[in-house]
Design a protein around this motif. Structure first.
Motif, PDB file in Angstrom:
ATOM      1  N   LEU A  23       0.847  -1.196   0.000  1.00 37.69           N
ATOM      2  CA  LEU A  23       0.000   0.000   0.000  1.00 37.69           C
ATOM      3  C   LEU A  23       0.879   1.242   0.000  1.00 37.69           C
ATOM      4  CD1 LEU A  23      -3.081   0.486   0.087  1.00 37.69           C
ATOM      5  CD2 LEU A  23      -2.841   0.852   2.551  1.00 37.69           C
ATOM      6  N   GLY A  24       0.542   2.210  -0.828  1.00 37.91           N
ATOM      7  CA  GLY A  24       1.322   3.437  -0.923  1.00 37.91           C
ATOM      8  C   GLY A  24       1.003   4.417   0.186  1.00 37.91           C
ATOM      9  N   LEU A  25       1.877   5.414   0.352  1.00 40.32           N
ATOM     10  CA  LEU A  25       1.708   6.439   1.377  1.00 40.32           C
ATOM     11  C   LEU A  25       0.892   7.607   0.831  1.00 40.32           C
ATOM     12  CD1 LEU A  25       5.390   6.532   2.697  1.00 40.32           C
ATOM     13  CD2 LEU A  25       3.436   5.326   3.712  1.00 40.32           C
ATOM     14  N   VAL A  26       0.254   8.326   1.726  1.00 41.85           N
ATOM     15  CA  VAL A  26      -0.486   9.526   1.339  1.00 41.85           C
ATOM     16  C   VAL A  26       0.522  10.636   1.062  1.00 41.85           C
ATOM     17  CG1 VAL A  26      -2.163  11.263   2.060  1.00 41.85           C
ATOM     18  CG2 VAL A  26      -2.464   8.866   2.730  1.00 41.85           C
ATOM     19  N   PRO A  27       0.432  11.322  -0.071  1.00 46.92           N
ATOM     20  CA  PRO A  27       1.386  12.390  -0.392  1.00 46.92           C
ATOM     21  C   PRO A  27       1.296  13.535   0.613  1.00 46.92           C
ATOM     22  CG  PRO A  27       0.140  11.715  -2.332  1.00 46.92           C
ATOM     23  CD  PRO A  27      -0.526  11.083  -1.154  1.00 46.92           C
ATOM     24  N   PRO A  28       2.387  14.303   0.787  1.00 46.37           N
ATOM     25  CA  PRO A  28       2.360  15.443   1.701  1.00 46.37           C
ATOM     26  C   PRO A  28       1.497  16.566   1.146  1.00 46.37           C
ATOM     27  CG  PRO A  28       4.420  15.394   0.474  1.00 46.37           C
ATOM     28  CD  PRO A  28       3.705  14.116   0.154  1.00 46.37           C
ATOM     29  N   ASP A  29       1.195  17.554   1.990  1.00 49.60           N
ATOM     30  CA  ASP A  29       0.311  18.647   1.576  1.00 49.60           C
ATOM     31  C   ASP A  29       0.853  19.421   0.378  1.00 49.60           C
ATOM     32  OD1 ASP A  29      -1.416  17.971   3.585  1.00 49.60           O
ATOM     33  OD2 ASP A  29      -0.646  19.460   5.004  1.00 49.60           O
ATOM     34  N   ASN A  30       2.176  19.494   0.252  1.00 50.74           N
ATOM     35  CA  ASN A  30       2.765  20.266  -0.842  1.00 50.74           C
ATOM     36  C   ASN A  30       3.109  19.376  -2.047  1.00 50.74           C
ATOM     37  OD1 ASN A  30       4.863  18.871   0.350  1.00 50.74           O
ATOM     38  ND2 ASN A  30       6.342  20.542   0.094  1.00 50.74           N
ATOM     39  N   TYR A  31       2.382  18.256  -2.176  1.00 52.60           N
ATOM     40  CA  TYR A  31       2.682  17.303  -3.258  1.00 52.60           C
ATOM     41  C   TYR A  31       2.628  17.947  -4.633  1.00 52.60           C
ATOM     42  CZ  TYR A  31      -2.190  17.020  -4.778  1.00 52.60           C
ATOM     43  OH  TYR A  31      -3.433  17.309  -5.286  1.00 52.60           O
ATOM     44  N   LEU A  32       1.698  18.906  -4.817  1.00 56.91           N
ATOM     45  CA  LEU A  32       1.511  19.494  -6.135  1.00 56.91           C
ATOM     46  C   LEU A  32       2.730  20.314  -6.557  1.00 56.91           C
ATOM     47  CD1 LEU A  32      -0.410  19.573  -8.475  1.00 56.91           C
ATOM     48  CD2 LEU A  32      -1.521  21.571  -7.467  1.00 56.91           C
ATOM     49  N   ALA A  33       3.321  21.027  -5.603  1.00 59.57           N
ATOM     50  CA  ALA A  33       4.532  21.791  -5.915  1.00 59.57           C
ATOM     51  C   ALA A  33       5.660  20.848  -6.325  1.00 59.57           C
ATOM     52  CB  ALA A  33       4.951  22.632  -4.709  1.00 59.57           C
ATOM     53  N   MET A  34       5.758  19.719  -5.623  1.00 62.23           N
ATOM     54  CA  MET A  34       6.784  18.728  -5.951  1.00 62.23           C
ATOM     55  C   MET A  34       6.524  18.137  -7.325  1.00 62.23           C
ATOM     56  SD  MET A  34       6.833  16.816  -2.230  1.00 62.23           S
ATOM     57  CE  MET A  34       8.079  15.589  -2.647  1.00 62.23           C
ATOM     58  N   LEU A  35       5.269  17.805  -7.594  1.00 53.77           N
ATOM     59  CA  LEU A  35       4.904  17.146  -8.843  1.00 53.77           C
ATOM     60  C   LEU A  35       5.114  18.071 -10.040  1.00 53.77           C
ATOM     61  CD1 LEU A  35       1.853  14.855  -9.211  1.00 53.77           C
ATOM     62  CD2 LEU A  35       2.298  16.556 -10.964  1.00 53.77           C
ATOM     63  N   LEU A  36       4.718  19.347  -9.883  1.00 55.13           N
ATOM     64  CA  LEU A  36       4.852  20.295 -10.983  1.00 55.13           C
ATOM     65  C   LEU A  36       6.293  20.695 -11.235  1.00 55.13           C
ATOM     66  CD1 LEU A  36       1.729  22.568 -10.388  1.00 55.13           C
ATOM     67  CD2 LEU A  36       1.993  20.676 -12.000  1.00 55.13           C
ATOM     68  N   SER A  37       7.200  20.263 -10.361  1.00 57.84           N
ATOM     69  CA  SER A  37       8.629  20.493 -10.581  1.00 57.84           C
ATOM     70  C   SER A  37       9.244  19.403 -11.457  1.00 57.84           C
ATOM     71  CB  SER A  37       9.372  20.541  -9.232  1.00 57.84           C
ATOM     72  OG  SER A  37       8.881  21.584  -8.422  1.00 57.84           O
TER      73      SER A  37
END
Length: 438
Positions: A305-319
């Motif tokens: 089972l995977g982990l829940v992404p952190p609150d700032n996941y979108l900033a990380m992903l868009l990088s």
């Protein structure tokens, strides 16, 4: 050679024994005069084709483009460099967007200037300067054998941009901007502007060198300066580590060839230069013992089972350029048409890394033509089934997605947020068995 010597004889890599391949290659090789004659003929034909307009992927003084340029400027004398010759007549400068005709201009010696240059960052000079500065400031007595190698290898990591071919006018505009800043009291010894930045301060006119806007240069520097200073500070810290800690890079002993394989260019003598390394390995593999893989793991083993992404996941992903492109391609309310997970539920977070991956089903699979995009989790099930059928049972499939229909895929999986789906072992086996029994 002593038993402790680190030198390795060429004989290890290029043995001089006589064999049928070497004898055949020697008997069939072109002698020096024949090769030279072929090269001379090829050069003559290339120039002929450039001049008659049938070869435009390179350029020359007699090309149709050059004749047009001569007519425009009313001059027959060119100052043309090798980059101009070696590029297409249709080439455009990625910085000012002018073609070769528009770039050409008269020089101050009555010649037509036709020059392209490789624009590059000067950060390697900054690293070497910092390296020397640390030696002076710290008064270090011990030489370093690995520090300079570290500096040279780190340079690309600090570069603002990769090397790129541009027209000489754009490159000169970069130099002019740095001179302007220096005269204004700024230390810009190692600054070099990218093509995106150069565009912001040049005034482009066809067949004329660029003028630059002082106001635009100063405004741009106001934005760039903090980043430049931060890089310089970081570079100094790297240089300090390189000088004071001598264990950054280990060179191989003299004579050691790191990867002496045929595909890496070694041993291509005595006929082996005519042998494809890939084809040779393929032929040898036919008689190899190959341990069979467990191709059924996609349906018999459940992934964690995977982990829940952190609150700032979108900033990380868009990088991440690839993930960002796939994320932006889909509207916010989009859901995977197979597992019905939302965009957020598809995001994976593992080892402090986020990812968002989608896949477009093969258009050549008729039953999938109504499905535009699915998540990577669902696609992994399709790929697992395809691999088992092809490699495990040698089933002759067409396209990858021919192995399962969208409805069949939905029926054998249970979706899980931020994780690969669970696969129903019994139902998946039934699908595989159905293919194998055909």
């Amino acid at each position: 050679m002593s038993e402790h010597s680190t030198e390795i004889s060429d004989e290890i890599y290029f043995p001089r024994e006589t064999n049928a391949l070497a004898v055949w290659a020697k008997a069939n090789e072109d002698d020096y005069d024949v090769r030279a004659e072929k090269k001379a003929t090829a050069l003559k034909l290339a120039i002929q084709c450039i001049n008659d307009g049938t070869l435009s992927s390179v350029d020359g003084i007699g090309s149709p483009l050059s004749r047009k340029i001569k007519d425009h400027h009313g001059c027959e004398i060119f100052e043309m460099n090798s980059h101009w010759v070696e590029t297409s007549q249709l080439w455009k400068c990625p910085c000012c967007d002018r073609g070769k005709f528009e770039i050409s201009r008269m020089g101050n010696k009555g010649q037509i200037l036709a020059k392209l240059v490789i624009h590059h960052d000067h950060i390697e000079d900054a690293l070497k300067a910092a390296f020397n500065k640390v030696f002076v400031e710290r008064g270090t007595e011990d030489p370093t054998s690995t520090g300079l190698a570290l500096v040279e290898r780190m340079a690309p990591a600090f570069s603002l941009y990769a090397h790129i071919l541009i027209c000489e006018d754009c490159n000169n505009a970069d130099t002019a901007a740095k001179k302007l800043l220096t005269n204004s009291g700024f230390d810009v010894r190692f600054q070099s502007f990218s093509i995106r930045q150069i565009r912001q301060f040049i005034h482009v006119v066809n067949n004329v060198s660029h003028s630059i806007s002082k106001l635009s240069v100063l405004s741009l520097w106001e934005v760039v300066e903090p980043e430049y200073k931060a890089r310089m500070k970081l570079i100094y810290q790297v240089a300090k580590a390189a000088v004071t800690q001598d264990y950054w890079y280990e060179k191989y002993p003299l004579g050691v060839v790191a990867i002496p394989t045929l595909s890496n260019g070694y041993g291509r003598y005595f006929g082996l230069e005519l042998v494809s390394a890939e084809a040779l390995s393929h032929e040898m593999a036919k008689n190899n013992i190959v341990h069979s893989s467990n191709w059924s793991r996609w349906r018999t083993e459940s992934k964690k089972l995977g982990l829940v992404p952190p609150d700032n996941y979108l900033a990380m992903l868009l990088s991440l350029p690839g993930c960002a492109m796939m994320w932006r391609e889909l509207e916010s309310a989009w859901k995977c048409p197979i597992c019905q997970r939302s965009k957020f539920e598809i995001v994976k977070f593992e080892s402090n890394k986020v990812s968002f991956v989608t896949h477009k089903p093969t258009w050549s699979s008729p039953l999938w033509r109504g499905v535009k995009i699915i998540c990577a989790g669902c696609c992994s099930v399709v790929n697992g089934m395809k691999s088992e059928l092809r490699k495990g049972f040698e089933v002759d499939l067409g396209a990858t997605f021919d192995c399962i229909t969208p409805d069949e895929l939905r029926s054998i999986i249970t979706a899980r947020p931020h994780s690969f789906p669970l696969v129903d072992k019994r139902m998946a086996k039934e699908l595989v068995d159905r293919w194998v029994s055909k």
